[in-house]
Design an enzyme around this catalytic site. Structure first.
Site, PDB file in Angstrom:
ATOM      1  CB  SER A  53      -6.686  12.721  -1.169  1.00  0.00           C
ATOM      2  OG  SER A  53      -6.571  13.546  -2.303  1.00  0.00           O
ATOM      3  CG  ASP A 333      -0.489  10.311  -6.911  1.00  0.00           C
ATOM      4  OD1 ASP A 333      -0.667  11.541  -7.017  1.00  0.00           O
ATOM      5  OD2 ASP A 333      -1.169   9.601  -6.137  1.00  0.00           O
ATOM      6  CG  HIS A 336      -2.306  12.873  -4.179  1.00  0.00           C
ATOM      7  ND1 HIS A 336      -2.782  11.836  -4.959  1.00  0.00           N
ATOM      8  CD2 HIS A 336      -3.375  13.398  -3.545  1.00  0.00           C
ATOM      9  CE1 HIS A 336      -4.094  11.730  -4.778  1.00  0.00           C
ATOM     10  NE2 HIS A 336      -4.476  12.669  -3.935  1.00  0.00           N
TER      11      HIS A 336
END
Ligand SMILES: *[C@@H]1O[C@H](CO)[C@@H](O)[C@H](O)[C@H]1NC(C)=O
Ligand SMILES: *[C@@H]1O[C@H](CO)[C@@H](O)[C@H](O)[C@H]1NC(C)=O
Length: 360
Positions: A53, A333, A336
């Site tokens: 991600s 978050d 990330h």
């Protein structure tokens, strides 16, 4: 167990990235050729991306279970969820911009975009992927990094010629999913015996990408894992602190990775493999509370979207909160970086990156 459960919930966020609706027009290549003409050689104009991600720009299936497809992901760019695990751009986008190209399209969008758009390369990364653990479902597959390289291999001689590959860069991101999975199951017990296994499989993957014809391969080292809000906010969210024990995991991984890169470069007799030093870039930003002269992160270890970013209750009421200004946060978050975070990271990495991509 309670805090570990909480950890896992936040960790699993990392890994559920995901799909781009429509072209990402904002991520235009800035054509800065005039900046490069004094350098020997040119930055390659094509990028192939593998990993998780931190670099996925929309390969996970659009689904209510995929965090990166939930509001408020994408609020800064493109203004709605777009499958990126950030409020806006991620690492890949910023690197592509430095290379002067458009961000490579996600693999699952390859048939929906014009041929012209494929010339910048392609992104195979999927949120959740490690080198041993598997990412979330894209279409019917549940790809690990081996599968991502399989997808790439099938396109050679088809969309991309061998000579296209020899003038390309591969970005191979291994940001910790293997370790998060391990820690969830075993805490830190025995992890130092597990780290060499992850690096060994990384070696297999890097050798394969090189054997397929890519002549320049960039590998980010591990960011200081213990400074991610998941860990640093676990004990006392009001006063987050980097967890040294967890940072040691990253340090050992990075030591082995550095040795591996040296070994591979010795074999190829060129600087084929390049590490991107995320570890020190993150620590520098945390220490300096931003990038002096350009960006300030007052409290770099806090994060913007709290309380299970994107989650809602049965009635659709949101359970999370978003800070006033995502630009003020290094982390979006628990796992990330924000768009501003990624920009800062590359700003700290600076010219070293482009220089390394040019070096024969
Ligand atoms: C989404 O989550 C729900 C509840 O957790 C689950 O029942 C469902 O199978 C999930 N769907 C997918 C596509 O993973
Ligand atoms: C990746 O997934 C495939 C199944 O698609 C599996 O056969 C393979 O062993 C996995 N690779 C690794 C390194 O775990």
């Amino acid at each position: 167990m309670n805090s570990l459960m909480k950890l896992f919930v936040s960790l699993s966020l990392l890994f559920f990235t995901s799909l781009i609706v429509g072209e990402i027009n904002g991520v235009e290549g800035s054509h800065k050729h005039h900046h490069h003409h004094h350098l020997k050689g040119l930055i390659p104009k094509r990028l192939f991306v593998f990993g998780d991600s931190y670099v996925d720009v929309g390969n996970t299936k659009k689904s209510p279970n995929v965090t990166a497809w939930k509001v408020p992901y994408g609020i800064t760019f493109p203004g709605k969820p777009a499958g990126r695990s950030s409020d806006g751009l991620v690492s890949t986008d910023v690197l592509a911009k430095l290379m002067g190209i458009k961000t490579p399209v996600p693999y699952i969008r390859k048939d929906d975009v014009g041929k012209e758009r494929l010339k910048y390369g392609m992104n195979f990364a999927v949120g959740g992927t490690g080198v041993l653990v598997t990412g979330v479902v894209i279409n019917t597959l549940n790809p690990n990094m081996t599968n991502q390289i399989d997808f790439f291999q099938k396109l050679i001689g088809n969309i991309y010629s061998p000579s296209d590959l020899s003038s390309s860069v591969a970005l191979v991101s291994v940001s910790g999913n293997d370790y998060f999975d391990y820690i969830y199951k075993n805490k830190l017990t025995g992890i130092f015996e597990f780290i060499p296994k992850v690096v060994k499989q990384t070696e297999v993957n890097l050798r394969r990408i090189h054997a397929l014809g890519v002549k320049k391969i960039a590998i980010p080292n591990l960011q200081p894992l213990g400074c991610l809000p998941s860990f640093s906010s676990l004990k006392d969210p009001s006063s987050p602190k980097c967890i040294d024990e967890v940072n040691k995991v990253a340090i050992y991984h990075n030591t082995l990775l550095q040795k591996l890169v040296a070994k591979l470069n010795k074999e190829t007799k060129r600087s084929t493999f390049v590490t991107i030093d995320l570890f020190n870039a993150f620590l520098t930003i945390i220490k300096n509370k931003g990038v002096p002269g350009s960006t300030t992160f007052e409290t770099p270890l806090t994060y913007c979207c709290k309380g299970g970013c994107g989650s809602v209750d049965k009635n659709g009421e949101k359970k999370y909160t978003v800070c006033d200004d995502p630009k003020s946060a290094l982390f979006w978050d628990e796992i990330h970086p924000s768009q501003e975070g990624w920009k800062s990271v590359y700003s700290v990495l600076g010219k070293d990156i482009t220089a390394a991509l040019i070096k024969p």
